[in-house]
Enzyme design. Structure first.
Site, short mmCIF file in Angstrom:
data_model
loop_
_atom_site.label_atom_id
_atom_site.label_comp_id
_atom_site.label_asym_id
_atom_site.label_seq_id
_atom_site.Cartn_x
_atom_site.Cartn_y
_atom_site.Cartn_z
CE1 TYR A 48 19.66 82.19 18.54
CE2 TYR A 48 20.75 81.80 16.43
CZ TYR A 48 19.80 81.45 17.38
OH TYR A 48 19.01 80.36 17.17
CG ASP A 63 19.36 72.42 13.95
OD1 ASP A 63 19.25 71.81 15.03
OD2 ASP A 63 18.80 73.52 13.73
CG ASP A 90 18.45 76.87 18.93
OD1 ASP A 90 17.44 76.54 19.58
OD2 ASP A 90 18.62 76.55 17.74
CG ASP A 92 17.73 72.65 19.97
OD1 ASP A 92 17.64 73.37 18.96
OD2 ASP A 92 18.76 72.01 20.24
CG HIS A 117 15.18 80.58 20.11
ND1 HIS A 117 15.01 79.31 19.57
CD2 HIS A 117 16.25 81.10 19.46
CE1 HIS A 117 15.92 79.09 18.66
NE2 HIS A 117 16.70 80.15 18.57
CD GLU A 119 12.99 74.15 18.06
OE1 GLU A 119 13.15 73.09 17.41
OE2 GLU A 119 13.77 75.11 17.99
CB CYS A 127 17.19 73.20 10.35
SG CYS A 127 17.20 74.80 9.51
NE ARG A 164 12.09 77.43 15.82
CZ ARG A 164 13.21 76.94 15.31
NH1 ARG A 164 14.38 77.45 15.67
NH2 ARG A 164 13.17 75.94 14.45
CD GLU A 196 12.62 79.49 12.06
OE1 GLU A 196 12.59 80.63 11.55
OE2 GLU A 196 13.65 78.98 12.55
CG ASN A 218 15.94 82.59 12.11
OD1 ASN A 218 17.05 83.08 11.86
ND2 ASN A 218 15.73 81.28 12.10
#
Length: 321
Positions: A48, A63, A90, A92, A117, A119, A127, A164, A196, A218
């Site tokens: 990942y 992040d 990721d 984002d 993923h 979000e 983060c 996500r 998340e 996660n």
């Protein structure tokens, strides 16, 4: 792939095959090509790409939505090019609205990863285990996942879209809202739902019970730690461990840096002695110099091998046959 050692089949197809074999599929995080190689050498079947790791490892920044799509996709491409195992990355927020999500999916497919993923945070994101997050409205969030799924279907149907939601721990959020969004994202075409930051094992149990599709988990930050067996009982499909290698790297390099500053050059000599007994202690071999010599024998004239006679330093093994 590594210098012509490509795997057959699309990355997404190979990742989906792993999902069918493992309950859950545990995928540790890397932050660059080197850390991905180390995970592959250890025997992991997938890796990942951590967004947090990319931001601090590539830019030296937190992040907090500071890494661009180009930087994220480039790091993903370098990681996917270094290993033979499939990579999940990721993505984002998709780096903008639904139109930006279309390009984001295209770029990560071109990068050679198995999936991403996405979000539902307000940009600039941060983060998922740091307070101060906000999420966009339901309608826009669902539309972005639909745009991602449609783009995937048009270009590479095997590519995974993992949706996500940060609404559990966001400002004004709740677990109920997170579960609603997870199900709406699955209805919009996502392959897995990612809530998340659950704060307890009881919350994870509720997520796996009420989300009507594969759950992506996660295990970091505030999220509870569970064994693979326990996650299997709950029905979790995929578990990522995004920051373990990053944190260990920071600790090891920090300790050595302090030792070098305190003791001077001989601290390097002690480190080299310790490294000589490690399974990855031969850096030249691990990095692939033996493979370079094999390619030289296959494609360069015979006299190209003469340079290895009498030379000093690491001597790559001569290829067999």
């Amino acid at each position: 792939m590594r210098l012509g050692q490509a795997q057959t089949g699309r990355p997404g197809e190979r990742f989906r095959a792993l999902l069918a074999q493992h309950k859950p599929l545990v995928v540790p995080g890397c932050y660059n090509a080197l850390s991905a190689l180390i995970l592959e050498e250890a025997g992991f079947e997938a890796v990942y790409m951590s967004g947090y790791g990319t931001s601090i490892g590539l830019l030296g920044l937190p992040d907090a939505g500071l890494a661009t799509l180009s930087e994220m996709a480039l790091n993903a491409k370098m990681i996917a090019s270094a290993v033979s195992v499939p990579v999940i990355a990721d993505g984002d927020t998709g780096h903008g609205n639904a139109i930006n999500v279309v390009r984001c999916v295209e770029e990560f497919i071109r990068a050679g990863v198995a999936g991403i993923h996405l979000e539902d945070q307000v940009a600039p994101k941060r983060c998922g285990h740091v307070a101060g997050r906000e999420v966009i409205g339901r309608t826009e969030a669902v539309a972005k996942i639909r745009a991602a799924a449609d783009t995937r279907s048009a270009i590479d149907p095997s590519f995974l879209i993992i949706a996500r939601t940060d609404s559990r721990g966001a400002h004004g959020g709740s677990l109920e809202e997170a579960i609603w969004r997870a199900n709406a994202f699955l209805d919009a075409g996502a392959d897995q739902a990612f809530v998340e930051g659950p704060a307890s094992e009881a919350e994870v149990e509720r997520i796996t019970r009420e989300v009507k599709g594969p759950v992506f988990y996660n295990m970091t930050g505030i999220s509870p730690r569970m064994s693979a067996e326990r996650m299997g009982e709950l029905g979790i499909a995929t578990c990522i461990l995004p920051g373990a290698l990053l944190r260990q790297s920071i600790m090891a390099m920090g300790d050595l840096a302090a030792e070098l500053r305190r003791d001077g050059p001989m601290a390097e000599a002690r480190m080299t002695e310790r490294l000589s007994n490690h399974r990855l202690g031969n850096l030249h071999k691990f990095s692939g110099f033996d493979e370079i010599r094999a390619l030289e024998q296959a494609y360069l004239p015979p006299e190209a091998q003469e340079k290895y006679e009498g030379g000093l330093g690491h001597r790559p093994d001569a290829p067999r046959g």
